[in-house]
Scaffold this active site. Structure first.
Site, PDB file in Angstrom:
ATOM      1  N   GLU A   1     -12.221  -7.168   0.852  1.00  0.00           N
ATOM      2  CA  GLU A   1     -10.754  -7.277   1.135  1.00  0.00           C
ATOM      3  C   GLU A   1     -10.513  -6.101   1.641  1.00  0.00           C
ATOM      4  O   GLU A   1     -10.717  -5.056   1.306  1.00  0.00           O
ATOM      5  CB  GLU A   1     -10.084  -7.579  -0.262  1.00  0.00           C
ATOM      6  CG  GLU A   1     -10.398  -8.928  -0.921  1.00  0.00           C
ATOM      7  CD  GLU A   1     -10.587 -10.184  -0.181  1.00  0.00           C
ATOM      8  OE1 GLU A   1     -10.011 -10.289   0.743  1.00  0.00           O
ATOM      9  OE2 GLU A   1     -11.476 -10.997  -0.684  1.00  0.00           O
TER      10      GLU A   1
ATOM     11  N   CYS B   1      -2.299  -2.722   1.461  1.00  0.00           N
ATOM     12  CA  CYS B   1      -2.918  -3.245   2.449  1.00  0.00           C
ATOM     13  C   CYS B   1      -2.050  -4.466   2.912  1.00  0.00           C
ATOM     14  O   CYS B   1      -1.846  -4.972   4.021  1.00  0.00           O
ATOM     15  CB  CYS B   1      -4.254  -4.008   1.974  1.00  0.00           C
ATOM     16  SG  CYS B   1      -3.843  -5.158   0.380  1.00  0.00           S
TER      17      CYS B   1
HETATM   18  N1  LIG Z   1      -7.251  -6.440   1.349  1.00  0.00           N
HETATM   19  C1  LIG Z   1      -7.172  -5.850  -0.009  1.00  0.00           C
HETATM   20  O1  LIG Z   1      -7.004  -6.567  -0.817  1.00  0.00           O
HETATM   21  C2  LIG Z   1      -6.783  -4.304   0.357  1.00  0.00           C
HETATM   22  C3  LIG Z   1      -6.449  -3.716  -1.117  1.00  0.00           C
HETATM   23  C4  LIG Z   1      -6.355  -2.279  -0.860  1.00  0.00           C
HETATM   24  C5  LIG Z   1      -6.601  -1.622   0.160  1.00  0.00           C
HETATM   25  N2  LIG Z   1      -7.236  -2.401   1.329  1.00  0.00           N
HETATM   26  C6  LIG Z   1      -7.295  -1.465   2.532  1.00  0.00           C
HETATM   27  O2  LIG Z   1      -7.921  -0.487   2.377  1.00  0.00           O
HETATM   28  C7  LIG Z   1      -7.700   0.752   3.142  1.00  0.00           C
HETATM   29  C8  LIG Z   1      -7.214   2.067   2.407  1.00  0.00           C
HETATM   30  O3  LIG Z   1      -8.125   2.186   1.464  1.00  0.00           O
HETATM   31  P1  LIG Z   1      -8.951   3.523   1.738  1.00  0.00           P
HETATM   32  O4  LIG Z   1      -8.430   4.427   2.769  1.00  0.00           O
HETATM   33  O5  LIG Z   1      -9.533   4.023   0.509  1.00  0.00           O
HETATM   34  O6  LIG Z   1     -10.059   2.717   2.626  1.00  0.00           O
HETATM   35  P2  LIG Z   1     -11.890   3.356   3.072  1.00  0.00           P
HETATM   36  O7  LIG Z   1     -12.065   2.228   3.917  1.00  0.00           O
HETATM   37  O8  LIG Z   1     -11.446   4.661   3.785  1.00  0.00           O
HETATM   38  O9  LIG Z   1     -12.594   3.563   1.801  1.00  0.00           O
HETATM   39  C9  LIG Z   1     -12.762   2.617   0.837  1.00  0.00           C
HETATM   40  C10 LIG Z   1     -13.938   2.914   0.278  1.00  0.00           C
HETATM   41  O10 LIG Z   1     -15.293   3.143   1.028  1.00  0.00           O
HETATM   42  C11 LIG Z   1     -15.694   4.266   0.998  1.00  0.00           C
HETATM   43  N3  LIG Z   1     -16.323   4.756   2.264  1.00  0.00           N
HETATM   44  C12 LIG Z   1     -15.431   5.371   3.243  1.00  0.00           C
HETATM   45  N4  LIG Z   1     -16.294   5.493   4.133  1.00  0.00           N
HETATM   46  C13 LIG Z   1     -17.486   5.058   3.992  1.00  0.00           C
HETATM   47  C14 LIG Z   1     -18.664   4.936   4.781  1.00  0.00           C
HETATM   48  N5  LIG Z   1     -18.829   5.451   5.711  1.00  0.00           N
HETATM   49  N6  LIG Z   1     -19.720   4.406   4.002  1.00  0.00           N
HETATM   50  C15 LIG Z   1     -19.618   4.044   2.746  1.00  0.00           C
HETATM   51  N7  LIG Z   1     -18.460   4.094   2.183  1.00  0.00           N
HETATM   52  C16 LIG Z   1     -17.504   4.526   2.666  1.00  0.00           C
HETATM   53  C17 LIG Z   1     -14.574   5.236   0.261  1.00  0.00           C
HETATM   54  O11 LIG Z   1     -15.048   6.192  -0.208  1.00  0.00           O
HETATM   55  C18 LIG Z   1     -13.894   4.089  -0.681  1.00  0.00           C
HETATM   56  O12 LIG Z   1     -14.525   4.229  -1.785  1.00  0.00           O
HETATM   57  C19 LIG Z   1      -6.739   0.204   4.064  1.00  0.00           C
HETATM   58  O13 LIG Z   1      -7.136  -0.301   5.252  1.00  0.00           O
HETATM   59  C20 LIG Z   1      -6.126  -1.260   3.287  1.00  0.00           C
HETATM   60  O14 LIG Z   1      -5.551  -2.049   4.038  1.00  0.00           O
HETATM   61  C21 LIG Z   1      -7.198  -3.721   1.323  1.00  0.00           C
HETATM   62  N1  LIG Z   2      -1.980  -6.716  -4.092  1.00  0.00           N
HETATM   63  C1  LIG Z   2      -1.179  -5.949  -3.521  1.00  0.00           C
HETATM   64  C2  LIG Z   2      -1.948  -5.445  -2.442  1.00  0.00           C
HETATM   65  C3  LIG Z   2      -2.934  -4.593  -2.798  1.00  0.00           C
HETATM   66  C4  LIG Z   2      -3.612  -3.866  -1.662  1.00  0.00           C
HETATM   67  O1  LIG Z   2      -3.258  -2.727  -1.479  1.00  0.00           O
HETATM   68  C5  LIG Z   2       0.173  -6.735  -2.927  1.00  0.00           C
HETATM   69  O2  LIG Z   2       0.147  -7.939  -2.944  1.00  0.00           O
HETATM   70  O3  LIG Z   2       0.898  -6.035  -2.651  1.00  0.00           O
END
Ligand SMILES: NC(=O)c1ccc[n+]([C@@H]2O[C@H](COP(=O)([O-])OP(=O)(O)OC[C@H]3O[C@@H](n4cnc5c(N)ncnc54)[C@H](O)[C@@H]3O)[C@@H](O)[C@H]2O)c1
Ligand SMILES: N[C@@H](CCC=O)C(=O)O
Length: 546
Positions: free
Chosen positions: A297, A331
């Site tokens: 996600e 997100c």
């Molecule tokens: N759709 C959803 O349910 C949801 C929920 C929460 C966050 N998000 C998304 O997450 C992002 C924010 O979170 P973030 O800053 O922690 O994301 P990120 O992609 O920077 O990191 C996510 C995870 O991946 C790891 N990571 C980073 N670079 C990596 C690499 N090159 N190789 C392997 N692993 C790596 C990080 O250490 C962390 O554990 C936003 O884009 C947000 O929209 C989505």
């Molecule tokens: N489940 C959360 C979003 C998680 C992502 O960051 C919402 O619906 O706001």
């Protein structure tokens, strides 16, 4: 292995009731005490935990506090290649016993974990989330307390239901069964910084199904994730079943993905990283025993669409919350707002600007703060650079637009008015308190739907505001694939486990819907068993007879 001497029913469950933390309330006092206690212990030392034992590699990294970046919440030991290897070996060694444990015992462990989250450790986990991830009390409550407890409790209920799905028919003298085996190998959970609950869920979902899990937490959520790990241990998850392995992300994750026993990825984070991991996994297909399950996600570019018939005040207030709560670091956060000109000129604009002017920005530990810091230097610089790009492209900053990184990473809630609906801040995920507004002509509603659909690569959340049914229906139909979570007259953030299964498609992920039963299907490998009770008299079929 002990016999199972009954068919058990999981207790009735409900969403965790939320505390409100009003002035003078006992919960406010308890949370404040937990924050103070944690502050007195800083910085905490966090090890890797492999087979239930702390591993201190001596490769130290820090989790600084976003509101006070000169100080850090914890110092953690980063895994080295040897630690990663022993975590994988240990998980595989723990697998047989864990997957053979009767379901009711696994369920009981997770139900106990939920009680620990909502009771004994509620305020400690919230305090770590507030100090480490920059959340104010309410944002920490809905995440670290309520959503995490909900994920754990509802998860048990969903698995009970999944296990009960059995073949529809049994021919005479035959009993058909479906077994939901754990995946063959280990699951890699890679979690984001922004939700403590998501970290717990990414490893909890596969573990509940009997999988063993290698958990790489996000650097900026290390302490809250470590406390979550400790809660799992106290609840009874045996050593090795979940391995807690912070470390340099690309190296640790690559080593896990390059292992032949890698069986699945449970990821939440940015689209960029997820795509990279998917490609890495694909290029390894020949080394694996099976086809790994890939669940991710990822990012969003979420929208509110305000129709001329909408209740203006509700639409304004919902938009302020959706765009700016937790500094836009969800997100699901609202970041592109489409408002009809009749709304904009007849109150929406004035109310929006006047409400945003009331938003208090600052230290999230102060109760009246609505917008706290953004997570770190990289995020601060990136968000400020997006504001600059919007200005360069002719966007008008209606409010905000500035930041102060002297003590913490604070950015003023920013509203940009654009004439170009495909300008950069309408298209790309910013992940900060920046909202771009495009005002459309009322008679171009249908055209605007097409615009929303075609503007961004994401498809996560969106809200339609209208007091007439027809615009809601029209938008829902035309925006069929523009959001996995759609809201009517409600903001586009704040999905609740068991109520709005969460996730989006397109660039936003595999849409396996966290907080629902469907995510659990991804981490089992079904086996069909047919048992015959009546033997054969001969090999010929009747059609073979003369
Ligand atoms: N759709 C959803 O349910 C949801 C929920 C929460 C966050 N998000 C998304 O997450 C992002 C924010 O979170 P973030 O800053 O922690 O994301 P990120 O992609 O920077 O990191 C996510 C995870 O991946 C790891 N990571 C980073 N670079 C990596 C690499 N090159 N190789 C392997 N692993 C790596 C990080 O250490 C962390 O554990 C936003 O884009 C947000 O929209 C989505
Ligand atoms: N489940 C959360 C979003 C998680 C992502 O960051 C919402 O619906 O706001």
């Amino acid at each position: 292995m002990s016999p199972q001497l009954g068919t058990f029913t999981v207790p009735a469950i409900d969403n965790e009731p939320m505390n409100h933390y009003g002035p003078g309330s006992p919960e406010r006092k308890a949370l404040q005490a937990a924050i103070t206690e944690l502050q007195q212990q800083l910085p905490i030392e966090v090890p890797c935990v492999v087979n239930g034992k702390p591993v201190k590699t001596g490769n130290l990294a820090k989790q600084p506090m976003p509101h006070d970046h000169a100080n850090h919440l914890c110092t953690y030991h980063e895994a080295d290649p040897q630690t990663v290897a022993s975590a994988i070996d240990g998980a595989l060694a723990a697998k047989e016993e864990w997957q053979s444990l009767p379901w009711n015992d696994r369920a009981a462990i997770f139900l106990k974990a939920a009680e620990l989250v909502s009771g004994k450790y509620r305020y400690k986990l919230m305090a770590a989330t507030m100090l480490g991830q920059g959340k104010n009390a309410w944002q920490a409550e809905i995440d670290a307390a309520a959503e995490l407890a909900d994920f754990l409790r509802f998860g048990v209920k969903f698995v009970e239901r999944l296990y009960s799905i059995q073949p529809e028919k049994n021919s005479g003298g035959v009993w058909n069964r479906t077994e939901y085996r754990a995946l063959e190998g280990f699951v890699l959970a890679v979690s984001p910084f922004n939700f403590t609950a998501i970290g717990g869920n990414l490893c909890g979902v596969p573990a509940l199904l009997g999988n063993v899990v290698f958990w790489k937490p996000a650097p900026m959520a290390t302490l809250a994730n470590y406390i979550t790990y400790q809660i799992f241990t106290e609840a009874g998850i045996p050593p090795g079943v979940i391995q807690f392995v912070p470390g340099p992300p690309p190296e640790v994750v690559a080593q896990a993905i390059n292992h032949k026993a890698f069986a699945g990825l449970h990821f939440t984070g940015s689209t960029f990283v997820f795509k990279k991991l998917w490609k890495d996994i694909s290029s390894n297909l020949d080394i694996y025993r099976g086809y790994p399950r890939i669940v991710g996600e990822t990012g969003g570019k979420n929208w509110h669409l305000i129709h001329g018939s909408a209740d203006t005040r509700n639409a304004v207030l919902q938009s302020v919350r959706a765009a700016f709560e937790y500094s836009g670091q969800k997100c699901s956060a609202l970041s592109r707002l489409y408002v009809s000109v009749s709304q904009w000129e007849n109150g929406f604009k004035d109310q929006l600007l006047s409400e945003v002017a009331k938003v208090k920005v600052g230290n999230q530990l102060e109760w009246s703060t609505f917008v706290g810091p953004v997570i770190n230097r990289i995020a601060f610089d990136k968000i400020i650079s997006y504001i600059q790009k919007a200005k360069d492209a002719g966007g008008q900053i209606l409010v905000g637009g500035t930041g102060d990184d002297s003590k913490g990473y604070f950015i003023q809630p920013t509203v940009i008015l654009t004439q170009d609906p495909k300008s950069v801040t309408m298209v790309e995920e910013i992940f900060g308190p920046v909202l771009t507004v495009y005002v459309y002509r009322d008679e171009e509603y249908e055209k605007t739907l097409k615009l929303i659909d075609e503007t961004s690569a994401y498809g996560l959340t969106g809200s339609i505001f209208s007091n007439s049914r027809a615009p809601l229906i029209q938008a829902t139909h035309k925006l069929l694939n523009a959001a996995g979570n759609v809201y009517y007259n409600e903001k586009c953030t704040g999905a609740v486990v068991g109520q709005q299964p969460f996730g989006g498609s397109r660039g936003s992920g595999t849409n396996d819907k966290a907080g629902s039963m469907s995510i659990f299907y991804r981490f089992v490998n079904a086996r069909s068993i047919k048992e015959g009770f009546v033997g054969l008299d001969g090999f010929n079929y009747p059609s073979n007879l003369e």
